[in-house]
Scaffold this motif. Structure first.
Motif, PDB file in Angstrom:
ATOM      1  N   ASP A   1     -12.869  26.464  18.321  1.00  0.00           N
ATOM      2  CA  ASP A   1     -12.769  25.031  18.578  1.00  0.00           C
ATOM      3  C   ASP A   1     -14.108  24.382  18.914  1.00  0.00           C
ATOM      4  O   ASP A   1     -14.181  23.209  19.241  1.00  0.00           O
ATOM      5  N   SER A   2     -15.197  25.156  18.852  1.00  0.00           N
ATOM      6  CA  SER A   2     -16.518  24.646  19.179  1.00  0.00           C
ATOM      7  C   SER A   2     -17.550  25.354  18.311  1.00  0.00           C
ATOM      8  O   SER A   2     -17.572  26.592  18.258  1.00  0.00           O
ATOM      9  N   PHE A   3     -18.398  24.582  17.632  1.00  0.00           N
ATOM     10  CA  PHE A   3     -19.339  25.186  16.693  1.00  0.00           C
ATOM     11  C   PHE A   3     -20.507  24.247  16.431  1.00  0.00           C
ATOM     12  O   PHE A   3     -20.428  23.039  16.647  1.00  0.00           O
ATOM     13  N   ARG A   4     -21.599  24.844  15.975  1.00  0.00           N
ATOM     14  CA  ARG A   4     -22.792  24.058  15.656  1.00  0.00           C
ATOM     15  C   ARG A   4     -22.689  23.544  14.221  1.00  0.00           C
ATOM     16  O   ARG A   4     -22.295  24.286  13.320  1.00  0.00           O
ATOM     17  N   VAL A   5     -23.053  22.279  14.057  1.00  0.00           N
ATOM     18  CA  VAL A   5     -22.930  21.620  12.745  1.00  0.00           C
ATOM     19  C   VAL A   5     -24.296  21.099  12.298  1.00  0.00           C
ATOM     20  O   VAL A   5     -25.051  20.534  13.078  1.00  0.00           O
ATOM     21  N   LEU A   6     -24.572  21.298  11.025  1.00  0.00           N
ATOM     22  CA  LEU A   6     -25.769  20.728  10.408  1.00  0.00           C
ATOM     23  C   LEU A   6     -25.387  19.368   9.836  1.00  0.00           C
ATOM     24  O   LEU A   6     -24.603  19.288   8.891  1.00  0.00           O
ATOM     25  N   LEU A   7     -25.907  18.290  10.433  1.00  0.00           N
ATOM     26  CA  LEU A   7     -25.622  16.941   9.963  1.00  0.00           C
ATOM     27  C   LEU A   7     -26.495  16.613   8.752  1.00  0.00           C
ATOM     28  O   LEU A   7     -27.547  17.230   8.551  1.00  0.00           O
ATOM     29  N   PRO A   8     -26.091  15.654   7.934  1.00  0.00           N
ATOM     30  CA  PRO A   8     -26.859  15.305   6.730  1.00  0.00           C
ATOM     31  C   PRO A   8     -28.302  14.896   7.015  1.00  0.00           C
ATOM     32  O   PRO A   8     -29.171  15.040   6.153  1.00  0.00           O
ATOM     33  N   ASP A   9     -28.588  14.382   8.216  1.00  0.00           N
ATOM     34  CA  ASP A   9     -29.954  13.948   8.526  1.00  0.00           C
ATOM     35  C   ASP A   9     -30.826  15.080   9.059  1.00  0.00           C
ATOM     36  O   ASP A   9     -31.976  14.861   9.443  1.00  0.00           O
ATOM     37  N   GLY A  10     -30.285  16.309   9.096  1.00  0.00           N
ATOM     38  CA  GLY A  10     -31.073  17.454   9.519  1.00  0.00           C
ATOM     39  C   GLY A  10     -30.858  17.894  10.952  1.00  0.00           C
ATOM     40  O   GLY A  10     -31.328  18.956  11.352  1.00  0.00           O
ATOM     41  N   ARG A  11     -30.151  17.098  11.743  1.00  0.00           N
ATOM     42  CA  ARG A  11     -29.879  17.494  13.122  1.00  0.00           C
ATOM     43  C   ARG A  11     -28.856  18.619  13.170  1.00  0.00           C
ATOM     44  O   ARG A  11     -27.959  18.688  12.337  1.00  0.00           O
ATOM     45  N   ARG A  12     -28.980  19.480  14.156  1.00  0.00           N
ATOM     46  CA  ARG A  12     -28.015  20.551  14.394  1.00  0.00           C
ATOM     47  C   ARG A  12     -27.442  20.345  15.796  1.00  0.00           C
ATOM     48  O   ARG A  12     -28.170  20.487  16.780  1.00  0.00           O
ATOM     49  N   GLU A  13     -26.160  20.009  15.868  1.00  0.00           N
ATOM     50  CA  GLU A  13     -25.523  19.706  17.149  1.00  0.00           C
ATOM     51  C   GLU A  13     -24.226  20.500  17.285  1.00  0.00           C
ATOM     52  O   GLU A  13     -23.589  20.855  16.290  1.00  0.00           O
ATOM     53  N   ILE A  14     -23.825  20.764  18.530  1.00  0.00           N
ATOM     54  CA  ILE A  14     -22.577  21.480  18.789  1.00  0.00           C
ATOM     55  C   ILE A  14     -21.465  20.470  19.044  1.00  0.00           C
ATOM     56  O   ILE A  14     -21.613  19.558  19.857  1.00  0.00           O
ATOM     57  N   PHE A  15     -20.354  20.639  18.337  1.00  0.00           N
ATOM     58  CA  PHE A  15     -19.214  19.729  18.473  1.00  0.00           C
ATOM     59  C   PHE A  15     -17.981  20.490  18.940  1.00  0.00           C
ATOM     60  O   PHE A  15     -17.777  21.652  18.605  1.00  0.00           O
ATOM     61  N   ARG A  16     -17.162  19.780  19.711  1.00  0.00           N
ATOM     62  CA  ARG A  16     -15.942  20.335  20.305  1.00  0.00           C
ATOM     63  C   ARG A  16     -14.765  19.499  19.826  1.00  0.00           C
ATOM     64  O   ARG A  16     -14.813  18.272  19.878  1.00  0.00           O
ATOM     65  N   LEU A  17     -13.699  20.156  19.360  1.00  0.00           N
ATOM     66  CA  LEU A  17     -12.538  19.434  18.841  1.00  0.00           C
ATOM     67  C   LEU A  17     -11.750  18.744  19.951  1.00  0.00           C
ATOM     68  O   LEU A  17     -11.602  19.276  21.052  1.00  0.00           O
ATOM     69  N   TYR A  18     -11.252  17.558  19.631  1.00  0.00           N
ATOM     70  CA  TYR A  18     -10.312  16.877  20.520  1.00  0.00           C
ATOM     71  C   TYR A  18      -8.967  17.616  20.483  1.00  0.00           C
ATOM     72  O   TYR A  18      -8.626  18.298  19.512  1.00  0.00           O
ATOM     73  N   PHE A  19      -8.176  17.469  21.525  1.00  0.00           N
ATOM     74  CA  PHE A  19      -6.762  17.849  21.611  1.00  0.00           C
ATOM     75  C   PHE A  19      -6.475  19.342  21.765  1.00  0.00           C
ATOM     76  O   PHE A  19      -5.447  19.695  22.344  1.00  0.00           O
ATOM     77  N   VAL A  20      -7.301  20.232  21.225  1.00  0.00           N
ATOM     78  CA  VAL A  20      -6.889  21.640  21.175  1.00  0.00           C
ATOM     79  C   VAL A  20      -7.868  22.595  21.850  1.00  0.00           C
ATOM     80  O   VAL A  20      -9.053  22.300  22.000  1.00  0.00           O
ATOM     81  N   ASP A  21      -7.316  23.742  22.227  1.00  0.00           N
ATOM     82  CA  ASP A  21      -8.097  24.819  22.822  1.00  0.00           C
ATOM     83  C   ASP A  21      -7.677  26.118  22.151  1.00  0.00           C
ATOM     84  O   ASP A  21      -6.499  26.489  22.184  1.00  0.00           O
ATOM     85  N   THR A  22      -8.613  26.808  21.518  1.00  0.00           N
ATOM     86  CA  THR A  22      -8.301  28.099  20.903  1.00  0.00           C
ATOM     87  C   THR A  22      -8.621  29.206  21.907  1.00  0.00           C
ATOM     88  O   THR A  22      -9.535  29.076  22.714  1.00  0.00           O
ATOM     89  N   PRO A  23      -7.882  30.304  21.872  1.00  0.00           N
ATOM     90  CA  PRO A  23      -8.154  31.398  22.805  1.00  0.00           C
ATOM     91  C   PRO A  23      -9.584  31.929  22.659  1.00  0.00           C
ATOM     92  O   PRO A  23     -10.167  31.880  21.579  1.00  0.00           O
ATOM     93  N   GLU A  24     -10.120  32.417  23.766  1.00  0.00           N
ATOM     94  CA  GLU A  24     -11.448  33.024  23.743  1.00  0.00           C
ATOM     95  C   GLU A  24     -11.431  34.237  22.809  1.00  0.00           C
ATOM     96  O   GLU A  24     -10.448  34.968  22.744  1.00  0.00           O
ATOM     97  N   SER A  25     -12.538  34.453  22.114  1.00  0.00           N
ATOM     98  CA  SER A  25     -12.593  35.553  21.155  1.00  0.00           C
ATOM     99  C   SER A  25     -13.232  36.808  21.751  1.00  0.00           C
ATOM    100  O   SER A  25     -13.417  37.802  21.048  1.00  0.00           O
ATOM    101  N   ALA A  26     -13.585  36.777  23.038  1.00  0.00           N
ATOM    102  CA  ALA A  26     -14.160  37.942  23.703  1.00  0.00           C
ATOM    103  C   ALA A  26     -14.128  37.730  25.217  1.00  0.00           C
ATOM    104  O   ALA A  26     -14.178  36.591  25.692  1.00  0.00           O
ATOM    105  N   PHE A  27     -14.027  38.826  25.962  1.00  0.00           N
ATOM    106  CA  PHE A  27     -14.170  38.767  27.415  1.00  0.00           C
ATOM    107  C   PHE A  27     -15.655  38.643  27.720  1.00  0.00           C
ATOM    108  O   PHE A  27     -16.465  39.435  27.229  1.00  0.00           O
TER     109      PHE A  27
END
Length: 250
Positions: free
Chosen positions: A91-117
């Motif tokens: 539910d959270s990941f880094r995105v390469l925007l068309p203008d060259g910026r790299r930012e981390i975005f978090r989804l509204y509404f949902v939470d996915t389980p952690e993938s590691a302790f």
């Protein structure tokens, strides 16, 4: 006959010296430069905080919001791509925007389980969060982490296939350079909201911040739709619900 000078009290002399020192210090404070940065005030969080200003691989620096096309309250960015990052999750990941910026975005509404302790340098860990996620699905913490791994693999695979569209108003309530967003993906040959797909496939729970959709749908109305998707996934034992110990509605 000469008049003998009156001897001054030691306390009176000391008082004169202290007053002189205080006056000198005040004069230096007014005229001299300040040393070090001023302490930051607890200002109200802006609805549109600027993205990160750290240098990017391309040599650019992240600018203020405004490089995307604005539609209503959200800034629209087409042809976004998934960027590799160790922190990428369901539910959270880094995105390469068309203008060259790299930012981390978090989804509204949902939470996915952690993938590691995980344990962190400050002594904290994510174990309690995993227990809460496991309780939601009616499974063990170990099983919840496996669901988290499946959800992460699904999302990163989906976003890595082709460019996608992102809607954001640069909302970062914790000022941690992670911004909320709605993401449009292609699923089953048609455009879908990624958070909807995650609930439908049982890879997420309905939680975290809601918001009105970019198409104008109100958050309360959309939440009812998401609750129906979550209920259907639970009944069909999809994703995290496949090993649930109880099929009863929660």
């Amino acid at each position: 006959m000469a008049v003998r000078a009156k001897k001054q009290s030691p306390w009176f002399v000391l008082l004169i010296i202290v007053a002189a020192v205080v006056m000198w210090a005040l004069d230096q404070r007014k005229s001299g430069p300040e040393e070090g940065p001023r302490p930051q005030r607890n200002e109200k969080v802006s609805a549109n905080p600027p993205p990160s200003s750290k240098p990017l691989p391309s040599g650019k620096t992240a600018g203020r919001p405004g490089t995307g096309h604005r539609e209503g309250r959200y800034e629209l960015h087409r042809n976004c791509k998934l960027a590799a990052d160790n922190s990428n999750d369901g539910d959270s990941f880094r995105v390469l925007l068309p203008d060259g910026r790299r930012e981390i975005f978090r989804l509204y509404f949902v939470d996915t389980p952690e993938s590691a302790f995980k344990s962190y340098r400050n002594g904290e860990n994510n174990h309690q969060r995993i227990r809460e996620q496991a309780e939601h699905f009616g499974i063990t913490s170990e099983e919840a982490v496996e669901v988290g791994k499946d959800g992460k693999q699904f999302v990163l695979g989906l976003l890595g296939k082709r460019p996608f569209t992102l809607h954001t108003e640069w909302d970062s309530p914790f000022r941690d350079q992670r911004y909320h967003a709605f993401i449009e993906v292609e699923d089953g040959g048609r455009p879908r909201w990624l958070h909807e797909v995650l609930l439908e496939k049982g890879f997420a729970r309905l939680k975290t911040k809601p918001a009105d959709l970019p198409d104008g749908t109100k958050a309360a109305s959309h939440r009812r739709h998401l609750e129906a998707l979550q209920s259907a996934a639970r009944k069909s034992r999809t994703g995290g619900w496949r090993t649930t110990r109880s099929a009863a509605a929660r």
